[in-house]
Design a protein around this motif. Sequence first.
Motif, PDB file in Angstrom:
ATOM      1  N   LEU A   1       0.951  -1.166  -0.111  1.00 39.37           N
ATOM      2  CA  LEU A   1      -0.131  -0.028  -0.005  1.00 39.37           C
ATOM      3  C   LEU A   1       0.651   1.368  -0.065  1.00 39.37           C
ATOM      4  N   VAL A   2       2.159   1.351   0.213  1.00 36.15           N
ATOM      5  CA  VAL A   2       2.941   2.388   0.329  1.00 36.15           C
ATOM      6  C   VAL A   2       2.882   3.246  -0.893  1.00 36.15           C
ATOM      7  N   VAL A   3       2.612   2.657  -2.114  1.00 37.32           N
ATOM      8  CA  VAL A   3       2.401   3.413  -3.287  1.00 37.32           C
ATOM      9  C   VAL A   3       1.255   4.356  -3.302  1.00 37.32           C
ATOM     10  N   VAL A   4       0.440   3.976  -2.391  1.00 33.82           N
ATOM     11  CA  VAL A   4      -0.849   4.800  -2.295  1.00 33.82           C
ATOM     12  C   VAL A   4      -1.036   5.528  -1.178  1.00 33.82           C
ATOM     13  N   GLU A   5      -0.328   5.151  -0.150  1.00 34.56           N
ATOM     14  CA  GLU A   5      -0.424   5.675   1.362  1.00 34.56           C
ATOM     15  C   GLU A   5       0.801   5.741   1.981  1.00 34.56           C
ATOM     16  N   PRO A   6       1.600   7.206   2.149  1.00 33.10           N
ATOM     17  CA  PRO A   6       2.784   7.040   2.916  1.00 33.10           C
ATOM     18  C   PRO A   6       2.584   6.671   4.408  1.00 33.10           C
ATOM     19  N   SER A   7       1.561   7.078   4.969  1.00 34.17           N
ATOM     20  CA  SER A   7       1.422   6.825   6.502  1.00 34.17           C
ATOM     21  C   SER A   7       1.134   5.420   6.900  1.00 34.17           C
ATOM     22  N   GLU A   8       2.254   4.748   7.556  1.00 34.68           N
ATOM     23  CA  GLU A   8       2.048   3.373   7.967  1.00 34.68           C
ATOM     24  C   GLU A   8       0.889   3.415   8.912  1.00 34.68           C
ATOM     25  N   ALA A   9       0.487   4.125   9.719  1.00 36.81           N
ATOM     26  CA  ALA A   9      -0.695   4.195  10.558  1.00 36.81           C
ATOM     27  C   ALA A   9      -2.073   3.993   9.810  1.00 36.81           C
TER      28      ALA A   9
ATOM     29  N   ASN B   1      -5.280 -15.751   1.476  1.00 34.55           N
ATOM     30  CA  ASN B   1      -6.429 -16.181   1.904  1.00 34.55           C
ATOM     31  C   ASN B   1      -7.588 -15.238   1.955  1.00 34.55           C
ATOM     32  N   GLY B   2      -7.719 -14.463   1.040  1.00 38.97           N
ATOM     33  CA  GLY B   2      -8.879 -13.777   0.725  1.00 38.97           C
ATOM     34  C   GLY B   2      -9.051 -12.559   1.746  1.00 38.97           C
ATOM     35  N   HIS B   3      -7.766 -12.038   2.318  1.00 41.03           N
ATOM     36  CA  HIS B   3      -7.832 -10.838   3.223  1.00 41.03           C
ATOM     37  C   HIS B   3      -6.603  -9.865   2.762  1.00 41.03           C
ATOM     38  N   TYR B   4      -5.565 -10.213   3.563  1.00 41.18           N
ATOM     39  CA  TYR B   4      -4.536  -9.333   3.226  1.00 41.18           C
ATOM     40  C   TYR B   4      -3.928  -9.465   1.982  1.00 41.18           C
ATOM     41  N   VAL B   5      -3.485  -8.222   1.324  1.00 39.92           N
ATOM     42  CA  VAL B   5      -2.765  -8.148   0.105  1.00 39.92           C
ATOM     43  C   VAL B   5      -1.206  -7.898   0.543  1.00 39.92           C
ATOM     44  N   ILE B   6      -0.353  -9.068   0.239  1.00 38.42           N
ATOM     45  CA  ILE B   6       1.154  -8.684   0.416  1.00 38.42           C
ATOM     46  C   ILE B   6       1.950  -8.148  -0.643  1.00 38.42           C
ATOM     47  N   ASP B   7       2.853  -7.917  -0.438  1.00 38.53           N
ATOM     48  CA  ASP B   7       4.325  -7.552  -1.236  1.00 38.53           C
ATOM     49  C   ASP B   7       4.887  -8.877  -1.152  1.00 38.53           C
ATOM     50  N   PRO B   8       5.051  -9.445  -2.254  1.00 41.59           N
ATOM     51  CA  PRO B   8       5.583 -10.938  -2.024  1.00 41.59           C
ATOM     52  C   PRO B   8       6.846 -10.938  -2.318  1.00 41.59           C
TER      53      PRO B   8
END
Lengths: 394, 189, 300
Positions: free
Chosen positions: C139-147, C186-193
């Motif tokens: 998600l870092v490409v669309v949102e810089p804030s980790e929180a 598993n249908g939920h989290y998107v990862i950077d593989p």
Amino acid sequence: MGYVAIKGGGRAIEGAAGAAEALRAAEGEDGRPLTLAAIEHQLRLLTSRVVSEGGLYHPRLAALALKQMQGDTLEAAFALRAYRSTKPRLLETPVQDTGRMRLIRRISSAFKDIPDGQMLGPTFDYALRLMRFDLAGESPETFRGIARRFLSQVPETDLPDTFPKVVDALRAEGLLPPAGQPREPAFDITREPLVFPVPRSAALATMARAETGSLLAIAYSNMRGYGDVHPTIAELRVGSLPVMLPHPVTGEPTEAGEVLMTECEVVAMYEEQGSSSVAGGRKPGATEDEGESGGPPVFTLGYGACFGHNETKAISMAILDRALQKGMRDGPSNPSEDPEFVLLHVDGVDSMGFANHYKMPHYVTFQSDMDRLRTTRTKAGGKAAGRNDEGVQS
Amino acid sequence: MSEIASIQPSAWEPLTQQFVFRRLLEAFSYPGRVASVARTDAAPVLSLLLATLVDAEIALADPQGLIGADDWRRLGARRAAPEKAHFIVARGDLAPAFEPSLGTLESPERGATVVLQVESLGVGAPLSLSGPGIDGAATLAVGGLDPTWLARRAAWNSAFPLGVDVILVDGTRLAALPRTTRIKFEGGH
Amino acid sequence: MNPGYELPQNEAGYSFGFLDEYAKREVRRTVLKAICIPGYQTPYASREMPMGRGFGTGGLQVTLSLVGPGDTVKVIDQGADDSVNAVNLRKFIELTCPHVDTTEHTRDATLIQSRHRVPEMPLTEAQVLVLQVPYPDPLVVVEPSEARRKTMHGEGDYSRLLTKLYEDIVQFDEITISHRYPTRINGHYVIDPSPIPRYDVPQLHQNRALILLGAGREKKIYAVPPYSQADPLAFDDVPFRTEDFTDEYGRRRACARCGAIDSFLDELIDDDGARIWQCSDSDYCNERLAAAGKQEVARA
């Protein structure tokens, strides 16, 4: 041709280590290896920087790391940190009282005079930065006598052991809020990951071992106008702090050793007690007695402290501490007030490691990049050709 | 080696803990698989498990007093109420009497790990399992587990990623039920 | 300072697996939680390792927390065992883990630490793959804030990431992500593989082995458990596509060395300036050559 140039890596690594080692000893027959004591003392500020950024108070090991890494402070601090990774944490120190520091230097820019006086101590602040060409050919005999001569001229009685702290005077007058008792144990950044929001103790610990230049750059952005701390140094002190640990048998606080450290306290714009609005730079129209929310306005404190003699770092840290406290409370309006921005980008080991990892082979990902570029170029070419067929200029 | 150390089980030795961890890793990776942690020493599997995963960083709840005083001292863990604990140790044959932490959307890893002491693994009432780590379906037989645990677990894990992760231990073996494992059992789905 | 302090004389004082036991215990707890929450970037207090951040310290901390006597470790970088970084990590494991074997053969390994590739040979239940991760958060490409990213992950809210992919399609008629392809676990989290090529992404799906991903600098560990769904983000009309190794005649390029037409290929410039292709996975290539009883094609 060989399989791929990068392969056969084992021999290459050995060769690289040998080449670096040869350059360290490039003086050849006339060379004399640096002793660790020489590095620790003659390059004491370099050693200071490494113990501070390495997060391990061990000046002799820091000297070794500097020797081994041929003077690279980032690499030396890194080696010290990696060494630290192998050591279990056996004990948590109780809160230490920096009022007990045996000082070699303390100044305040907030007051002309302070209790027990200013002590300039060892500093280049007011020295002219003219090259001292006499040092180029310094004779060992003269060199060895310097410290002895200095000490013989300074009566021991001139040096009080400890000095009261300036901020205590401000507190006594009510100009600074009273020092609070920590509500929770200090956040240990070596044992817990930074998950934002983080408490102030996590920010202080991160900055205490941050890379000096990185801290300075972000603090400087605040000083220049990307922020509004406008600090005054209440006190900057350098000295040896006796480290008190509970005695393993009796539990009584016992001096276990001492660490050289630098502490800086900056006083910044006042604010109303219990209020979230900050008067000063951002609200030039605000008056001192403005505000309905109770207590009289007080100064706020920014705190910096680190191992070794590192004044630039301690000052930068104190300014950023103040800026981050504001950002944590009101939300950041500048990069220097944003805890995530500051704390995730000031660590030298992290940042230099990542900058250098780009030197590693990336040909698999680059192959993948080329595939995407070729595909999109082919598609773009096809489209352009199609448009030209229809008589449209591209 | 001192005399005291020689009569202690080896649960506190790094290589024993590495061995136990790998069995745990296998159990969590392939839910339903029963991993044996029997070693030459006689340390109960609960002690081995706790020595491997728990230290002073951990808030540990032991509402039924299953952990011996010596283990408590060596673990150095903070004692906590089950509601606030990272790890909860409890008897499987008694119905749960607490609400464990389920974590938060931002930090689901703060959901507790519940260690249940059961009578037997590999023998007992069969549970039908599916989910990540399971190639289709798997069966885990557990003896001495109050069915209320399964119903409560299903409720705790109903809003992924929130949830609790369960480790079942008998005398010498362990099995894991991550929050993602779906269990079919009598009286619920 | 303590001028009389004696330094240790050598490196023998380092414990098995370099890390102290408290550090290993923390990594182990984190790994188990990561398995329980597939694809979730589980935070941990990453330790400094004696090699650079970005050189595989996250993967290495996972490997060192897992490894024990009886393990056989394989380390690869870009698919090759003798790439400088792989050699360096393997030497470190040999130095700090006595009684642990190392191998270059995928089939003999119980633990495989890799940078940028999944081995071509299918993994087994007896193996664990550890991937080194430079950037853990897709998600870092669309949102810089980790929180804010943590909230988006928790809610499974990837709409902004999908919008980004869609914008690619509008602009380039193609999703331009080349590697590190966002993949839903598993249908939920998107990862950077991790920076594996798209070619390797399908291997994450229903793999028999546990796959652990370690990001040392960013202090995160996440997992793709065995037999788990791993779906690269895509659209119905613009499917996920792996790297294209067909030549100008529409034929699949073959490895110049072993002749494989089913492997990820490195593109090389020959001494004569010609382009040739070879298997990126050196063990796969060598195994094929050995099986065919052939010597390496000498092209000196």
